[in-house]
Write an enzyme that holds these catalytic residues in place. Sequence first.
Site, PDB file in Angstrom:
ATOM      1  N   ARG A  95       0.831  -1.197   0.000  1.00  0.00           N
ATOM      2  CA  ARG A  95       0.000   0.000   0.000  1.00  0.00           C
ATOM      3  C   ARG A  95       0.872   1.256   0.000  1.00  0.00           C
ATOM      4  O   ARG A  95       1.969   1.245   0.521  1.00  0.00           O
ATOM      5  CB  ARG A  95      -0.915   0.020   1.228  1.00  0.00           C
ATOM      6  CG  ARG A  95      -1.922  -1.106   1.259  1.00  0.00           C
ATOM      7  CD  ARG A  95      -2.663  -1.142   2.579  1.00  0.00           C
ATOM      8  NE  ARG A  95      -1.833  -1.650   3.673  1.00  0.00           N
ATOM      9  CZ  ARG A  95      -2.238  -1.790   4.917  1.00  0.00           C
ATOM     10  NH1 ARG A  95      -3.466  -1.417   5.261  1.00  0.00           N
ATOM     11  NH2 ARG A  95      -1.430  -2.275   5.840  1.00  0.00           N
TER      12      ARG A  95
ATOM     13  N   ASP B  23       0.443   5.557   0.909  1.00  0.00           N
ATOM     14  CA  ASP B  23      -0.419   6.488   1.630  1.00  0.00           C
ATOM     15  C   ASP B  23      -0.933   7.613   0.734  1.00  0.00           C
ATOM     16  O   ASP B  23      -0.473   7.784  -0.398  1.00  0.00           O
ATOM     17  CB  ASP B  23       0.335   7.101   2.807  1.00  0.00           C
ATOM     18  CG  ASP B  23       0.528   6.134   3.957  1.00  0.00           C
ATOM     19  OD1 ASP B  23      -0.189   5.118   3.991  1.00  0.00           O
ATOM     20  OD2 ASP B  23       1.396   6.389   4.808  1.00  0.00           O
TER      21      ASP B  23
ATOM     22  N   ARG C 230       9.793   7.711   5.095  1.00  0.00           N
ATOM     23  CA  ARG C 230       9.574   9.125   5.424  1.00  0.00           C
ATOM     24  C   ARG C 230      10.236   9.502   6.752  1.00  0.00           C
ATOM     25  O   ARG C 230      10.745  10.604   6.914  1.00  0.00           O
ATOM     26  CB  ARG C 230       8.077   9.416   5.446  1.00  0.00           C
ATOM     27  CG  ARG C 230       7.433   9.344   4.056  1.00  0.00           C
ATOM     28  CD  ARG C 230       5.909   9.323   4.128  1.00  0.00           C
ATOM     29  NE  ARG C 230       5.377  10.479   4.832  1.00  0.00           N
ATOM     30  CZ  ARG C 230       4.099  10.600   5.183  1.00  0.00           C
ATOM     31  NH1 ARG C 230       3.232   9.635   4.889  1.00  0.00           N
ATOM     32  NH2 ARG C 230       3.688  11.684   5.817  1.00  0.00           N
TER      33      ARG C 230
END
Length: 247
Positions: free
Chosen positions: A51, A53, A198
């Site tokens: 996945r 975001d 991140r």
Amino acid sequence: MPRYKVILAYDGSGFSGYQVQPHKRTVQSELEEALLKMHKGEFVRVTASGRTDTGVHAAGQVIHFDSPLQIPNEKFQRALQRMTPFDIGIHSVEQVPDDFHARYGTVGKEYRYVIKNSTDYDPFSRNFALHYPYPLSIEKMQEASQILIGEHDFTSFCSARTEQDSKVRTIYSIEFLKEKETITICYRGDGFLYNMVRILTGALLDIGQGRMTAETLEKALQAKDRTKLPSVTAPAQGLYLWEVAYK
């Protein structure tokens, strides 16, 4: 029933992430809507390598699905592209063995994080790179990044919302590419935890700016505790799922 593998790219700016969510526009829902049309109303479930975001992009996302359609690969690719919106690009479609699995068959992934290191704000890259107007030492960032190479427990570098029980991952390499005012950090590893890239980027930016030391980074890694890492999570718009590797 034939199984198909698709490599695709997407601009994540207009999506609430990859995975289907009620009443939200997602990459998965657009793909399944396109396949619904191609299969005359018959639902086809797609499975992705992982996945992404809200706001995160992909240059080499991989999905698979089973379909009764027997169409040459290039024609299938063109047909699927016609059915998908303009912020999704279908790079290739190919028939694969039944045991191919987009998620569980991966042996490595590459993510890239793009930074515009300039005092001048570029409105045209606002959805595709992090504007970072502060001086950066790439040398310090490169040196500190070596602490992260290898197999480690990355609990300090993932979100509290991470679902996986094991936080152990292996980073193969971290490479820095610079072209004029654009810095791209390339992360290659066997897999990445939720928000891991991140958070790593936020920490390296702090080191590059002199707000954090390599010693603090190493202590945070050993602590296996997110609260021991003072850095913030870098924003989503600079992140790209670049490539997925399979056996």
